[in-house]
Design a protein around this motif. Structure first.
Motif, PDB file in Angstrom:
ATOM      1  N   SER A 108      -6.217  -3.056  -1.365  1.00 19.89           N
ATOM      2  CA  SER A 108      -6.690  -2.386  -2.715  1.00 19.89           C
ATOM      3  C   SER A 108      -7.925  -1.852  -2.760  1.00 19.89           C
ATOM      4  O   SER A 108      -8.026  -0.800  -3.394  1.00 19.89           O
ATOM      5  N   TYR A 150      -7.453   1.654  -1.051  1.00 17.06           N
ATOM      6  CA  TYR A 150      -6.897   2.533  -2.106  1.00 17.06           C
ATOM      7  C   TYR A 150      -7.789   2.902  -2.974  1.00 17.06           C
ATOM      8  O   TYR A 150      -8.164   3.890  -3.265  1.00 17.06           O
ATOM      9  N   SER A 202      -3.980   4.379  -6.013  1.00 20.43           N
ATOM     10  CA  SER A 202      -3.452   2.922  -6.312  1.00 20.43           C
ATOM     11  C   SER A 202      -2.039   3.066  -5.525  1.00 20.43           C
ATOM     12  O   SER A 202      -1.439   4.090  -5.367  1.00 20.43           O
TER      13      SER A 202
END
Length: 89
Positions: free
Chosen positions: A27, A30, A36
């Motif tokens: 995460s 990203y 995302s």
């Protein structure tokens, strides 16, 4: 090589993001790249690329490849949930 077709991310994008900020979760990668997870199919590949860039390894099967179950259980909880959401949303 393209590792995420949803966000058009390459392996070099991932490696650069890891080296630039020593990111520890998919995460964070990203986020560093301004996107995302969408479908989640790239999460395991991104994790593998992160491990390579950071010099860490996960347990491997007898063929030398990490089993998806081994990788998923080692993902930080937020990353694991992101993969599940991407798959089931």
């Amino acid at each position: 090589m393209i590792v995420c077709s949803c966000n058009v991310l390459t392996d070099q994008d991932v490696r650069s993001a890891v080296k630039a900020g020593r990111r520890r979760s998919t995460s964070q990668i990203y986020g560093r790249l301004g996107c995302s997870p969408k479908c989640g199919r790239c999460a395991l590949t991104i994790r593998r690329l992160m491990d390579e860039a950071l010099g860490t390894t996960h347990a491997a099967s007898c063929r030398g490849f990490a089993r998806p179950s081994q990788i998923l259980t080692r993902l930080p909880p937020a990353d694991f949930l992101a993969v599940l959401r991407a798959i089931f949303d």
